[in-house]
Design a protein around this motif. Structure first.
Motif, PDB file in Angstrom:
ATOM      1  N   PRO A  59     -26.832  62.327  57.059  1.00 12.18           N
ATOM      2  CA  PRO A  59     -28.222  62.783  57.041  1.00 12.18           C
ATOM      3  C   PRO A  59     -28.457  64.017  56.173  1.00 12.18           C
ATOM      4  N   TYR A  60     -29.671  64.076  55.615  1.00 14.10           N
ATOM      5  CA  TYR A  60     -30.120  65.246  54.869  1.00 14.10           C
ATOM      6  C   TYR A  60     -30.406  66.371  55.856  1.00 14.10           C
ATOM      7  N   ARG A  61     -30.008  67.566  55.485  1.00 10.01           N
ATOM      8  CA  ARG A  61     -30.415  68.764  56.225  1.00 10.01           C
ATOM      9  C   ARG A  61     -30.505  69.902  55.218  1.00 10.01           C
ATOM     10  N   TYR A  62     -31.648  70.534  55.155  1.00  7.10           N
ATOM     11  CA  TYR A  62     -31.852  71.642  54.225  1.00  7.10           C
ATOM     12  C   TYR A  62     -30.805  72.718  54.472  1.00  7.10           C
ATOM     13  N   PHE A  70     -26.013  67.161  54.563  1.00  6.53           N
ATOM     14  CA  PHE A  70     -26.073  67.735  53.215  1.00  6.53           C
ATOM     15  C   PHE A  70     -27.503  67.857  52.741  1.00  6.53           C
ATOM     16  N   ASP A  71     -27.754  68.897  51.939  1.00 10.51           N
ATOM     17  CA  ASP A  71     -28.911  68.862  51.061  1.00 10.51           C
ATOM     18  C   ASP A  71     -28.360  68.472  49.685  1.00 10.51           C
ATOM     19  N   CYS A  72     -29.206  68.415  48.666  1.00  9.91           N
ATOM     20  CA  CYS A  72     -28.732  67.870  47.387  1.00  9.91           C
ATOM     21  C   CYS A  72     -27.587  68.683  46.776  1.00  9.91           C
ATOM     22  N   LYS A 137     -33.925  64.021  50.560  1.00 10.46           N
ATOM     23  CA  LYS A 137     -34.987  64.816  51.199  1.00 10.46           C
ATOM     24  C   LYS A 137     -34.888  64.693  52.716  1.00 10.46           C
ATOM     25  N   THR A 138     -35.655  65.515  53.397  1.00 10.31           N
ATOM     26  CA  THR A 138     -35.727  65.477  54.849  1.00 10.31           C
ATOM     27  C   THR A 138     -36.085  64.064  55.316  1.00 10.31           C
TER      28      THR A 138
END
Length: 158
Positions: A59-62, A70-72, A137-138
């Motif tokens: 999952p995305y996480r800022y 991860f974020d980008c 993204k989120t």
């Protein structure tokens, strides 16, 4: 002399099989101790690409830089760190640290930087055939996507 000839034939066949195997897997043949700087870059890039792909579905996480979210830029940082290279934390900082390359000269494992004007706002790892691994993204997950715009720059980690 016959035993030596048999041994030479076996070694020759083993080399041929190794070369064919490497060619099938997209590898290169290098003499022991003969790692060139270009090969070292390719090795790190290939390893980083493999690490990013292994995180598919995370999952995305800022602000997250792994190992499970991860974020980008966190994904690229984590992937290259596991490949033995250090990158700064943000997409812009990573862009500033890489060697610029043209779209024509991009290779698998190079970084893909999305920009608006001079500002870099997203990064992923080039996977070949116009695709990249990224954490978009989120609400999303690490995934393989087509590069959807021409507003990208490419950078090579050295």
């Amino acid at each position: 002399m016959t035993a030596q000839m048999d041994l030479a034939l076996l070694v020759s066949r083993a080399r041929a099989v190794s070369v064919l195997t490497l060619a099938a897997l997209g590898g290169t043949l290098i003499a022991p101790g003969g790692v060139t700087p270009a090969h070292a870059v390719t090795t790190h890039a290939t390893k980083a690409l493999q690490v990013a792909a292994s995180k598919k579905g995370s999952p995305y996480r800022y602000g997250a830089a792994g190992p499970n979210r991860f974020d980008c830029s966190g994904l690229t940082l984590y992937s290259y760190k596991r490949a033995g290279k250090r990158l700064p934390r943000t997409a812009q900082q990573q862009f500033n640290r890489t060697h610029r390359i043209s779209a024509r000269n991009r290779q698998r494992g190079d970084l893909v930087f999305f920009h608006y004007g001079g500002f870099v706002f997203h990064v992923g790892i080039y996977a070949g055939k116009g695709r990249l691994w990224h954490s978009p993204k989120t609400g999303s997950v690490v995934r393989l996507d087509r590069i959807w715009t021409n507003q990208v720059w490419y950078g090579r980690v050295r």
